[in-house]
Design an enzyme around this catalytic site. Structure first.
Site, PDB file in Angstrom:
ATOM      1  N   CYS A  40      22.763  21.774  90.025  1.00 54.78           N
ATOM      2  CA  CYS A  40      22.636  20.823  91.121  1.00 54.78           C
ATOM      3  C   CYS A  40      22.274  19.503  90.459  1.00 54.78           C
ATOM      4  O   CYS A  40      22.814  19.182  89.402  1.00 54.78           O
ATOM      5  CB  CYS A  40      21.611  21.283  92.153  1.00 54.78           C
ATOM      6  SG  CYS A  40      20.009  21.787  91.473  1.00 54.78           S
ATOM      7  N   GLN A  41      21.367  18.721  91.007  1.00 50.66           N
ATOM      8  CA  GLN A  41      20.982  17.485  90.337  1.00 50.66           C
ATOM      9  C   GLN A  41      19.967  17.762  89.237  1.00 50.66           C
ATOM     10  O   GLN A  41      20.155  17.374  88.087  1.00 50.66           O
ATOM     11  CB  GLN A  41      20.410  16.475  91.335  1.00 50.66           C
ATOM     12  CG  GLN A  41      19.981  15.161  90.681  1.00 50.66           C
ATOM     13  CD  GLN A  41      19.599  14.112  91.701  1.00 50.66           C
ATOM     14  OE1 GLN A  41      20.141  14.088  92.805  1.00 50.66           O
ATOM     15  NE2 GLN A  41      18.681  13.238  91.337  1.00 50.66           N
TER      16      GLN A  41
END
Length: 367
Positions: free
Chosen positions: A258-259
């Protein structure tokens, strides 16, 4: 039943494998996570849920001990001269719990696999791995890749996802969850040198704004969810699990990010472990956290994982109560789970001091 089972020590098993390896079936009765951390080469992990164990009432069928139909057929046809059962460190079979995996497996084999001699490995995997480490497969834990393979960041990584060039939260590199499944951040996903070094062939991007940097080189699966309490990540569980399995079956490796590699991507990895290995959330969480210590799915995601757990482990529970991801799962009874997990999302409360919830969380998933 015990009188029908022979006993082998580490030396005896080593000799047996040296003489008749192809005619010896090794059944490892430890948990999936213990098996994944290390096991005798060529052994098969025996595991089943507590629901199946409870229903068995002391008489487990061979189809649960050896669920692979081809392998079970060979066993029943007499293709195996010996079947060796082992756990972590038991010194004697008669000391095993009557409703434990080891005893249930021994009973099923003695009743149904009469063509093979059943043996118990004295001292279990612990003794054998100490005596014959060269015959064991072990995974280093945690397994990761150090960051400074290169100091440059691809041009495509400089826009669209600010974390790609500022990995301040990262502690090390991508980590191996399973031999075909890796977890990390958007920064790692922007480093083709890292991905290639790990043998990655596909990526799952669990974000709405991080770009897919190398679409001409890898297969991508995008899961556009935000890291907040309103996001329904559980509706993506089935698609993500199917995607990972398809890459695994093709001999590839999947990198999930994800981030920050902390909440959303960790949630997908947890769901995969829970579903494919039928384990509880707290077991899966500890397994992943040992490999990437900073994981912290937000409070809502933890709740969705608990709902997922209640339906994965309890085949009678009403699937309608769960997310769309649960539509194809069995139904079962509810369970209660108590655990301590860090959570990273603010919890709305009239008391401003509770801006962040710290467990323990006690949850009773309902049907």
């Amino acid at each position: 039943m015990v009188m029908e089972v022979g006993t082998l020590d580490a030396g005896g098993l080593r000799a047996l494998l040296g003489e008749r390896a192809a005619q010896c079936l090794l059944l490892d009765c430890r948990s999936f996570f213990a098996f994944n951390a290390g096991h005798i080469a060529g052994s098969v992990n025996v595991r089943f849920s507590t629901i199946v164990r409870r229903r068995a009432k002391g008489a487990m069928g061979l189809e649960h001990i050896v669920p692979n139909a081809e392998l079970r057929g060979r066993l029943l046809a007499g293709a195996y001269h010996a079947v060796v059962l082992l756990d972590e460190r038991s010194a004697a079979l008669d000391g095993a719990k009557r409703d434990g995996t080891l005893a249930l497996a021994a009973g099923a084999l003695c009743r149904e696999a009469r063509a093979a001699q059943v043996f118990f490995l004295k001292g279990g995997y612990e003794a054998f791995s100490a005596s014959c480490p060269e015959l064991c497969s072990k995974q280093s834990t945690p397994m990761g890749l150090s960051l400074p393979l290169s100091t440059s960041v691809p041009d495509s990584a400089e826009s669209g996802c600010s974390s790609c060039s500022t990995p301040l939260y990262d502690q090390g590199g991508p980590v191996e969850i399973l031999p075909f499944l890796y977890l990390g951040s958007a920064y790692h996903a922007s480093r083709k040198d890292m991905l290639d070094a790990l043998g990655i062939t596909a990526l799952i991007n669990v974000s709405a704004n991080c770009p897919n940097h190398f679409e001409g080189h890898y297969q991508y699966k995008s899961i556009p969810v935000e890291d907040n309490h309103k996001a329904d990540i559980s509706s993506w569980f089935n698609e993500a699990i199917d995607f990972i399995d398809s890459i695994k079956n093709a001999g590839g490796r999947v990198f999930v990010h994800c981030q920050a590699g902390i909440s959303r991507s960790a949630t997908i990895c947890l769901a995969y472990l829970m579903r494919t290995n039928r384990v509880k959330l707290d077991e899966a969480f500890e397994f992943v956290k040992q490999r990437r210590s900073i994981i912290s799915p937000n409070f809502s995601f933890m709740g969705q994982l608990l709902q997922f757990e209640s339906q994965v482990l309890a085949p009678h529970c009403s699937a309608e109560a769960g997310s769309p991801a649960m539509a194809v799962l069995d139904r079962g009874t509810s369970t209660t789970t108590v655990f301590n997990f860090p959570v990273s999302i603010p919890v709305h409360s009239t008391n401003s001091a509770l801006s962040y919830l710290q467990s323990p969380i006690t949850t009773s998933p309902s049907c």
